[in-house]
Design a protein around this motif. Sequence first.
Motif, mmCIF file in Angstrom:
data_model
loop_
_atom_site.group_PDB
_atom_site.id
_atom_site.type_symbol
_atom_site.label_atom_id
_atom_site.label_comp_id
_atom_site.label_asym_id
_atom_site.label_seq_id
_atom_site.Cartn_x
_atom_site.Cartn_y
_atom_site.Cartn_z
ATOM 1 N N MET A 200 0.814 -1.227 0.000
ATOM 2 C CA MET A 200 0.000 0.000 0.000
ATOM 3 C C MET A 200 0.848 1.278 0.000
ATOM 4 S SD MET A 200 -2.858 1.388 -0.387
ATOM 5 C CE MET A 200 -4.286 0.359 -0.112
ATOM 6 N N PRO A 201 1.932 1.361 0.806
ATOM 7 C CA PRO A 201 2.753 2.573 0.700
ATOM 8 C C PRO A 201 3.296 2.780 -0.713
ATOM 9 C CG PRO A 201 3.315 1.358 2.676
ATOM 10 C CD PRO A 201 2.372 0.483 1.891
ATOM 11 N N TYR A 202 3.584 1.675 -1.399
ATOM 12 C CA TYR A 202 4.086 1.798 -2.774
ATOM 13 C C TYR A 202 2.981 2.330 -3.693
ATOM 14 C CZ TYR A 202 7.616 0.954 -6.310
ATOM 15 O OH TYR A 202 8.581 1.137 -7.269
ATOM 16 N N ILE A 203 1.788 1.759 -3.572
ATOM 17 C CA ILE A 203 0.656 2.228 -4.394
ATOM 18 C C ILE A 203 0.421 3.724 -4.157
ATOM 19 C CG2 ILE A 203 -1.862 2.079 -4.670
ATOM 20 C CD1 ILE A 203 -1.698 -0.914 -4.181
ATOM 21 N N MET A 204 0.497 4.144 -2.891
ATOM 22 C CA MET A 204 0.235 5.563 -2.582
ATOM 23 C C MET A 204 1.265 6.464 -3.263
ATOM 24 S SD MET A 204 -1.235 5.613 1.328
ATOM 25 C CE MET A 204 0.187 4.926 2.155
ATOM 26 N N ARG A 205 2.535 6.026 -3.292
ATOM 27 C CA ARG A 205 3.571 6.848 -3.958
ATOM 28 C C ARG A 205 3.319 6.926 -5.461
ATOM 29 N NH1 ARG A 205 8.675 6.883 -0.745
ATOM 30 N NH2 ARG A 205 7.819 6.903 1.367
ATOM 31 N N VAL A 206 2.849 5.833 -6.040
ATOM 32 C CA VAL A 206 2.538 5.865 -7.471
ATOM 33 C C VAL A 206 1.334 6.802 -7.702
ATOM 34 C CG1 VAL A 206 1.762 4.485 -9.455
ATOM 35 C CG2 VAL A 206 3.488 3.562 -7.887
ATOM 36 N N ALA A 207 0.356 6.719 -6.815
ATOM 37 C CA ALA A 207 -0.855 7.542 -6.976
ATOM 38 C C ALA A 207 -0.538 9.037 -6.942
ATOM 39 C CB ALA A 207 -1.876 7.190 -5.896
ATOM 40 N N VAL A 208 0.422 9.439 -6.101
ATOM 41 C CA VAL A 208 0.732 10.879 -6.030
ATOM 42 C C VAL A 208 1.816 11.269 -7.034
ATOM 43 C CG1 VAL A 208 0.036 11.055 -3.610
ATOM 44 C CG2 VAL A 208 2.448 10.676 -4.150
ATOM 45 N N GLY A 209 2.279 10.303 -7.811
ATOM 46 C CA GLY A 209 3.216 10.608 -8.893
ATOM 47 C C GLY A 209 4.677 10.631 -8.480
ATOM 48 N N SER A 210 5.002 10.164 -7.269
ATOM 49 C CA SER A 210 6.419 10.206 -6.895
ATOM 50 C C SER A 210 7.159 8.921 -7.288
ATOM 51 C CB SER A 210 6.603 10.544 -5.414
ATOM 52 O OG SER A 210 6.298 9.468 -4.621
ATOM 53 N N LEU A 211 6.429 7.886 -7.656
ATOM 54 C CA LEU A 211 7.048 6.702 -8.267
ATOM 55 C C LEU A 211 6.270 6.404 -9.548
ATOM 56 C CD1 LEU A 211 7.619 4.433 -5.109
ATOM 57 C CD2 LEU A 211 9.397 5.443 -6.537
ATOM 58 N N PRO A 212 6.960 5.943 -10.600
ATOM 59 C CA PRO A 212 6.289 5.847 -11.901
ATOM 60 C C PRO A 212 5.271 4.712 -12.013
ATOM 61 C CG PRO A 212 8.593 5.160 -12.078
ATOM 62 C CD PRO A 212 8.402 5.690 -10.688
ATOM 63 N N GLU A 213 5.615 3.537 -11.495
ATOM 64 C CA GLU A 213 4.655 2.429 -11.619
ATOM 65 C C GLU A 213 4.912 1.391 -10.524
ATOM 66 O OE1 GLU A 213 4.947 0.136 -15.242
ATOM 67 O OE2 GLU A 213 6.765 -0.851 -14.530
#
Length: 333
Positions: A200-213
């Motif tokens: 979930m922390p990874y998904i959240m970073r992708v959702a806010v655009g700080s990780l690409p996928e």
Amino acid sequence: MKILVTGGTGYIGSHTCVELLQKGYEVVVFDNLFNSQIDVVDKIKTITGKEVKFYKADMRDKESMRPVFEENTFDAVIHFAGLKCAPESVEKPLEYYYNNMTGTLNLCELMNEYGCKRMIFSSSACVYGMPETVPIKEDFPLSTINPYGATKLMLERVFTDFCVADKEWSAVLLRYFNPIGAHESGLLGDNPNGIPNNLMPYIMRVAVGSLPELSVCGDDYDTPDGTGVRDWIHVMDLAAGHVDAIRKVTSEPGTHIYNLGTGNGYSVLEVVHAFEEASGIKIPYSIKPRRAGDYATSYADPSKAKAELGWEAKYDLKKMCEDSWRFAKTQIK
Ligand code: UD1
């Protein structure tokens, strides 16, 4: 009643502080702020309108914790402090054993010295190793596959031995499944330092655009859609479980062990899609090889906690994703 929360500015600790304060407990926190921020203390106050007494202390340095015990008398300790990243523990076993084991033994020496012999311990479903069948019950065989898990299992044993040796000791060992979600204010949530390891922390970073996928680690497991199935549990449900455990730890000496999970399993892709639904944001992902140490399916049989603590999880996956998103969009950059 006055409760000491070690690691109280961390993810599960901070949510538990909110729940304790809202149920009328006095709360004292210590934390070394290694993986959390001091502003969490103010956020807890904003949410509850109540004060938390905070100490900066490190379990590895016993004397740094002494003022906490010198200046307060506790009815019980809820012990979250410790290192918690399973893959990191494989690279840094000494740090994990030193922090989690030596640190906790230092804490216990002070508990004995100051006469507080009631422990609610943050254990983990990782003590079941690679589960062979589900749902997982508390009496399943125990094993671990990394130093992090080994510290959890050894500490369970330590508290069990204390309770045998000293009839005044009581310990509630709470085995968490996969906590996600956030406080519904959006102020508290899971935002680890560095690149997240958990889903979930990874998904959240992708959702806010700080990780690409997102990398989905394996789609060839023996599960309905091929991705891993876990028992995701809302962090506020977990927090409530700790408060319910206080009654047990203050009334019945001995060791008491409970799974804290919902009893339902959802796959990685189901979580991704539920998050997309809750946030209205597409989460790009690609399928990658399996992650070392992962297994197909894990979910709890939580019936013992219901029968003995009167606890059961209330929130569903939709609510977990909505609350995670509310936190992510304001607090994660
Ligand atoms: C992990 C820890 C466990 C710890 C728990 C805390 C490991 C092996 N286990 O559990 O000891 O108590 O976190 O929450 O680290 N996934 C992806 N992509 C990602 C991240 C995860 O596909 O970027 C998948 C994993 O392959 C797994 C599922 O999501 O199938 C859950 O992973 P994670 O959130 O890391 O939790 P666990 O591994 O179950």
